[in-house]
Design an enzyme around this catalytic site. Structure first.
Site, mmCIF file in Angstrom:
data_model
loop_
_atom_site.group_PDB
_atom_site.id
_atom_site.type_symbol
_atom_site.label_atom_id
_atom_site.label_comp_id
_atom_site.label_asym_id
_atom_site.label_seq_id
_atom_site.Cartn_x
_atom_site.Cartn_y
_atom_site.Cartn_z
ATOM 1 N N HIS A 68 -5.848 38.970 33.879
ATOM 2 C CA HIS A 68 -6.517 37.739 33.480
ATOM 3 C C HIS A 68 -8.020 38.007 33.460
ATOM 4 O O HIS A 68 -8.517 38.880 34.174
ATOM 5 C CB HIS A 68 -6.239 36.619 34.479
ATOM 6 N N GLU A 101 -10.441 36.438 34.802
ATOM 7 C CA GLU A 101 -11.069 36.298 36.114
ATOM 8 C C GLU A 101 -10.842 37.514 36.997
ATOM 9 O O GLU A 101 -11.780 38.011 37.637
ATOM 10 C CB GLU A 101 -10.536 35.056 36.849
ATOM 11 N N CYS A 135 -5.766 29.818 37.201
ATOM 12 C CA CYS A 135 -4.395 29.671 37.694
ATOM 13 C C CYS A 135 -4.386 29.970 39.200
ATOM 14 O O CYS A 135 -5.421 30.312 39.793
ATOM 15 C CB CYS A 135 -3.469 30.642 36.951
ATOM 16 N N CYS A 171 -5.635 33.562 40.075
ATOM 17 C CA CYS A 171 -7.076 33.722 39.925
ATOM 18 C C CYS A 171 -7.849 32.898 40.951
ATOM 19 O O CYS A 171 -8.869 33.349 41.478
ATOM 20 C CB CYS A 171 -7.487 33.381 38.498
#
Length: 154
Positions: free
Chosen positions: A56, A58, A86, A89
């Site tokens: 991801h 992040e 999410c 993260c």
């Protein structure tokens, strides 16, 4: 007001990363980490390209910042990300001790800061400051356009 202008400048950098993701066929989420007025890390989603659920924007951005700062803690850092993080993260934000999170669009399906759950409200050993909705329409439009194009409804 000054803080909002600064947040918008850095969110635009995260939006550039999200656009890079879209051009690569990735869900357009982008992130930058800023410390002392300098962008020290930037990343975008690469889950599809790299075939890795952990990639991801992040987590990649946090990883890059940790390498640059030579440690797992990120004191004095602000993470700007185009979509509400999410659970994975949000956990990485807590564990890396990011001081401040600024995100654009809410994520009603997986957002773990304000939408589905509020992980930062739980009694963890770290709680970042949060600012939400910065350039939210631009961030949401990137996502909406991407999925419309993906589904052939453009």
């Amino acid at each position: 007001m000054k803080e909002l202008i600064k947040d918008e400048v850095y969110m635009r950098e995260a939006i550039k990363e999200a656009a890079n993701a879209a051009r690569s066929g990735e869900v357009p989420v982008g992130a930058v980490i800023v410390r002392n007025g300098e962008i020290i890390a930037r990343a975008h989603n690469t889950r599809e390209t790299e075939k890795n659920a952990l990639y991801h924007a992040e987590t990649l951005c946090i990883n890059s910042a940790c390498k640059k700062l030579h440690g797992w803690r990120l004191p004095g850092c602000t993470l700007y990300v185009t979509l509400e993080p999410c659970a994975m993260c949000a956990g990485a934000i807590i564990n890396s001790r990011i001081e401040r999170l600024v995100y654009g669009a809410p994520d009603p399906k997986a957002g773990s800061v304000c939408s589905v759950v509020r992980l930062f409200d739980l009694p963890y050993n770290w709680k970042p400051e949060v600012a939400s909705g910065v350039l939210a329409d631009e961030c949401a439009n990137l996502l909406g356009d991407f999925f419309r194009n993906l589904r052939g409804k453009a």
